[in-house]
Design a protein around this motif. Structure first.
Motif, PDB file in Angstrom:
ATOM      1  N   ASP A  25       0.836  -1.211   0.000  1.00 32.05           N
ATOM      2  CA  ASP A  25       0.000   0.000   0.000  1.00 32.05           C
ATOM      3  C   ASP A  25       0.868   1.258   0.000  1.00 32.05           C
ATOM      4  O   ASP A  25       0.467   2.307  -0.500  1.00 32.05           O
ATOM      5  N   GLY A  26       2.070   1.120   0.574  1.00 29.42           N
ATOM      6  CA  GLY A  26       2.997   2.258   0.628  1.00 29.42           C
ATOM      7  C   GLY A  26       3.828   2.391  -0.644  1.00 29.42           C
ATOM      8  O   GLY A  26       4.739   3.207  -0.699  1.00 29.42           O
ATOM      9  N   GLY A  27       3.587   1.524  -1.634  1.00 31.84           N
ATOM     10  CA  GLY A  27       4.257   1.696  -2.922  1.00 31.84           C
ATOM     11  C   GLY A  27       5.213   0.582  -3.316  1.00 31.84           C
ATOM     12  O   GLY A  27       5.744   0.594  -4.425  1.00 31.84           O
ATOM     13  N   ALA A  28       5.455  -0.391  -2.416  1.00 32.17           N
ATOM     14  CA  ALA A  28       6.387  -1.473  -2.776  1.00 32.17           C
ATOM     15  C   ALA A  28       5.758  -2.333  -3.876  1.00 32.17           C
ATOM     16  O   ALA A  28       4.611  -2.776  -3.745  1.00 32.17           O
ATOM     17  N   ASP A  29       6.534  -2.582  -4.927  1.00 30.28           N
ATOM     18  CA  ASP A  29       5.996  -3.317  -6.071  1.00 30.28           C
ATOM     19  C   ASP A  29       6.282  -4.811  -5.887  1.00 30.28           C
ATOM     20  O   ASP A  29       7.123  -5.393  -6.573  1.00 30.28           O
ATOM     21  N   ILE A  30       5.618  -5.408  -4.919  1.00 29.83           N
ATOM     22  CA  ILE A  30       5.844  -6.828  -4.625  1.00 29.83           C
ATOM     23  C   ILE A  30       4.494  -7.517  -4.427  1.00 29.83           C
ATOM     24  O   ILE A  30       3.466  -6.859  -4.293  1.00 29.83           O
ATOM     25  N   ASP A  31       4.551  -8.842  -4.376  1.00 28.99           N
ATOM     26  CA  ASP A  31       3.332  -9.625  -4.185  1.00 28.99           C
ATOM     27  C   ASP A  31       3.561 -10.565  -2.996  1.00 28.99           C
ATOM     28  O   ASP A  31       4.709 -10.783  -2.584  1.00 28.99           O
ATOM     29  N   GLU A 474       8.881  -6.942   7.101  1.00 29.29           N
ATOM     30  CA  GLU A 474       9.461  -5.663   6.664  1.00 29.29           C
ATOM     31  C   GLU A 474      10.834  -5.893   6.036  1.00 29.29           C
ATOM     32  O   GLU A 474      11.183  -5.283   5.028  1.00 29.29           O
ATOM     33  N   GLU A 475      11.590  -6.810   6.641  1.00 28.81           N
ATOM     34  CA  GLU A 475      12.912  -7.117   6.077  1.00 28.81           C
ATOM     35  C   GLU A 475      12.778  -7.807   4.722  1.00 28.81           C
ATOM     36  O   GLU A 475      13.544  -7.531   3.795  1.00 28.81           O
ATOM     37  N   ALA A 476      11.783  -8.692   4.614  1.00 24.50           N
ATOM     38  CA  ALA A 476      11.566  -9.383   3.333  1.00 24.50           C
ATOM     39  C   ALA A 476      11.167  -8.373   2.260  1.00 24.50           C
ATOM     40  O   ALA A 476      11.676  -8.410   1.130  1.00 24.50           O
ATOM     41  N   ALA A 477      10.278  -7.446   2.624  1.00 27.93           N
ATOM     42  CA  ALA A 477       9.826  -6.433   1.652  1.00 27.93           C
ATOM     43  C   ALA A 477      11.002  -5.551   1.241  1.00 27.93           C
ATOM     44  O   ALA A 477      11.182  -5.249   0.050  1.00 27.93           O
ATOM     45  N   ALA A 478      11.819  -5.177   2.222  1.00 32.29           N
ATOM     46  CA  ALA A 478      12.978  -4.332   1.920  1.00 32.29           C
ATOM     47  C   ALA A 478      13.961  -5.089   1.027  1.00 32.29           C
ATOM     48  O   ALA A 478      14.527  -4.532   0.083  1.00 32.29           O
ATOM     49  N   TYR A 479      14.137  -6.374   1.310  1.00 32.16           N
ATOM     50  CA  TYR A 479      15.036  -7.204   0.494  1.00 32.16           C
ATOM     51  C   TYR A 479      14.525  -7.272  -0.949  1.00 32.16           C
ATOM     52  O   TYR A 479      15.276  -7.077  -1.903  1.00 32.16           O
ATOM     53  N   LEU A 480      13.221  -7.514  -1.088  1.00 33.95           N
ATOM     54  CA  LEU A 480      12.658  -7.681  -2.432  1.00 33.95           C
ATOM     55  C   LEU A 480      12.662  -6.377  -3.228  1.00 33.95           C
ATOM     56  O   LEU A 480      12.754  -6.381  -4.437  1.00 33.95           O
ATOM     57  N   THR A 481      12.539  -5.290  -2.531  1.00 32.13           N
ATOM     58  CA  THR A 481      12.560  -4.021  -3.262  1.00 32.13           C
ATOM     59  C   THR A 481      13.987  -3.480  -3.360  1.00 32.13           C
ATOM     60  O   THR A 481      14.211  -2.381  -3.855  1.00 32.13           O
ATOM     61  N   GLY A 482      14.928  -4.282  -2.829  1.00 30.41           N
ATOM     62  CA  GLY A 482      16.344  -3.940  -2.989  1.00 30.41           C
ATOM     63  C   GLY A 482      16.787  -2.734  -2.194  1.00 30.41           C
ATOM     64  O   GLY A 482      17.804  -2.111  -2.504  1.00 30.41           O
ATOM     65  N   ILE A 483      16.054  -2.427  -1.104  1.00 31.05           N
ATOM     66  CA  ILE A 483      16.423  -1.227  -0.343  1.00 31.05           C
ATOM     67  C   ILE A 483      17.630  -1.479   0.553  1.00 31.05           C
ATOM     68  O   ILE A 483      18.553  -0.701   0.619  1.00 31.05           O
ATOM     69  N   THR A 484      17.612  -2.603   1.267  1.00 30.33           N
ATOM     70  CA  THR A 484      18.729  -2.865   2.186  1.00 30.33           C
ATOM     71  C   THR A 484      19.110  -4.327   2.109  1.00 30.33           C
ATOM     72  O   THR A 484      18.397  -5.150   1.565  1.00 30.33           O
TER      73      THR A 484
END
Ligand SMILES: Cc1cc2nc3c(=O)[nH]c(=O)nc-3n(C[C@H](O)[C@H](O)[C@H](O)COP(=O)(O)OP(=O)(O)OC[C@H]3O[C@@H](n4cnc5c(N)ncnc54)[C@H](O)[C@@H]3O)c2cc1C
Length: 489
Positions: A25-31, A474-484
């Motif tokens: 919802d915050g914009g991460a392009d993941i499923d 949150e870590e998984a989402a960050a990993y998938l969006t390549g942030i950290t």
């Protein structure tokens, strides 16, 4: 689009799914997809709401309010009005010693009495026992390092305190064995207090004074502003409320029940990055770029066997204890007991099968259809008497009724009973647990996109699980969006 699979639809998995949804919802392009093997969501959180108005907790019946994650989650979900406080005007807990219920003295913090008068006047401890406990002020501290809860309490406060206080508290509440429990993994504050103050009692008193000083004038120390809180809290419709609210907020098509993962292989995804191929028991496969294991460590061990046998081995080293709960509803007219209190705990040495008994309809409002009934809930089994969790229904009920008769004088037949069994359901943080976590972290780090969460690792309570599931997601989402670069466990 990159995808995370969440395995397990208990509070950890659902909190993880909600955190991923918020990231999207915050914009991460993941499923994402959540896979739960059983037909229902909630895992160990299992409230039965009967047509005739009983609210029966099969698993947890409350949570500890000192950890904020559940309040933060409820705020996001908009369900803060569902919390209920315990009826503290009758807040008395009893310990069964020599076949008699003795009131837990006021001022016990964790396992340490901190108020002088209640400690002096209590009949829970003998005079030699009290003198031995007071010696905590003078016993020199030992070299820093982990030890079992039993060895610590025996050393600082004496055997009677262990037998009559620490043992029933950890066995009745955590289903644990104090002789094997790692203090560093369960109550690290007790180790710190010994090092800092030279005495656990001095440490507790200092902590109490600090809370008093920090509290605004007139406010209860440590109490946050806002609606009233009690140490243990629950939800109007039982703990299942939080599960229902999480499901309400989820994308229903991404939350799958009757979806059991049989095994997982690590593969290369189309883009060359690590991916995970989940074999489902119905023969289908799901490919995901990250996996949050929100199932207990022993279930996770089976699933990672193909990927990393060493990781599976360490996960299997975390013991899980079995227990059972039985709730009994009595017609008040059939019993004389006044149920003034929250219930009682039973030390191992007393020789009972019942480990703990909550007087549910006194402790919580809204658990019975009307005041014609009283409901109590009994816990059996745990690390030292797991076999009792598997007694056949009739035998289990027979034993419980016989012991309740002995302790509370109840000889009436209950109007209704509900039995729930929890095989291998309570993770045990035994000596060496923190080393195991280190190894798990090391091994999991070798597999990009692998995250482990839940009560098996850093706290078994519901707020701990919410925290752990949210963080892993949150870590998984960050990993998938390549942030950290993700941190593990
Ligand atoms: C009797 C009892 C009383 C308790 N009392 C309290 C209490 O009063 N307060 C408190 O804070 N805590 C209490 N706890 C602890 C707390 O309930 C648990 O730690 C917490 O609910 C665990 O949640 P979880 O989501 O991590 O795991 P679980 O609830 O175990 O959920 C894991 C889910 O994963 C699923 N799963 C496993 N393997 C697979 C697979 N291969 N594929 C798909 N799905 C899979 C399971 O079916 C399960 O639904 C109690 C626990 C028990 C057993």
């Amino acid at each position: 689009m990159k995808k995370v699979a969440i395995i397990g639809g208990g509070i950890t998995g659902l909190s993880a799914a909600y955190a991923v949804k918020r990231a999207i919802d915050g914009g991460a392009d993941i499923d994402y997809v959540l896979l739960e093997k059983s037909p229902r969501l909630g895992g160990k959180i299992h409230t039965e709401r009967t047509a005739n108005g009983f609210v029966v907790e099969g698993g947890p019946d409350s949570f500890i309010s000192t950890k904020p994650s559940i309040f933060e989650l409820a705020k996001k979900l908009g369900c803060e009005d569902k919390f209920i406080v315990s009826n503290d005007e009758v807040k008395k807990t009893y310990i069964l010693v020599k076949n008699r219920l003795r009131e837990l003295p006021d001022g016990v913090m964790m396992i340490v009495p901190t108020k002088v008068m209640p400690f002096i006047t209590t009949d829970l401890f003998s005079w030699p026992g009290k003198i031995r406990m007071a010696m905590d002020f003078f016993i020199p501290k030992k070299e820093p390092g982990d030890e079992t809860l039993a060895s610590y309490v025996r050393r600082r406060l004496g055997k009677e305190c262990l037998d009559r206080l620490a043992d029933p508290l950890v066995a009745g509440i955590y289903s644990s064995d104090p002789e094997t429990m790692s203090l560093a993994a369960t109550f690290p504050i007790l180790l710190d207090m010994e090092q800092k103050y030279g005495s656990i009692t001095k440490g507790m008193i200092a902590a109490m004074k600090a809370r008093l000083k920090a509290a605004p004038q007139g406010a209860k120390p440590g109490a946050p502003a806002g609606p009233k809180r009690t140490l243990h809290m629950s939800m109007k419709g039982g703990m299942q409320d939080i599960i229902d609210e999480l499901y309400k907020a989820a994308d229903k098509d991404k939350i799958l029940v009757n979806a059991e993962v049989a095994g997982i292989d690590e593969v290369k995804g189309e883009d060359g990055f690590t991916a995970y191929k989940l074999q489902m028991t119905d023969g289908t496969t799901i490919v995901a770029d990250a996996v949050v294991f929100a199932s207990p460590s022993n279930d996770a061990a089976t699933l990672v066997e193909n990927i990393d046998t060493q990781l599976a081995g360490v996960l299997n080293e975390i013991p899980q204890a079995s227990s059972a709960t039985i709730s009994l509803a009595y017609r008040r007219k059939d019993i004389k007991h006044d149920f003034k209190g929250f219930g009682f705990l039973v030390p191992l040495g007393e020789g009972y099968k019942v480990k703990g008994c909550t007087w549910s309809s006194t402790k919580w409002s809204g658990r019975i259809p009307n005041n014609d009934y009283a409901m109590i809930r009994v816990v059996l089994g745990g690390a030292r008497s797991q076999e009792n969790a598997f007694l056949p229904d009739d035998e289990l009920e027979f034993v419980v009724k016989a012991e309740l008769k002995k302790v509370m004088g109840i000889d009436a037949e209950p109007a209704e009973t509900w039995i729930f069994r929890w095989p291998n359901a309570m993770p045990q943080y035994t000596l060496g647990h923190l080393d195991r976590l280190k190894k798990i972290k090391e091994r999991a780090s070798a597999h990009p996109g692998m995250f482990l969460a839940g009560g098996s690792y850093r706290g078994v309570g519901i707020p701990d699980c919410i925290n752990s599931g949210t963080k892993a997601a949150e870590e998984a989402a960050a990993y998938l969006t390549g942030i950290t670069e993700p941190a593990k466990v």
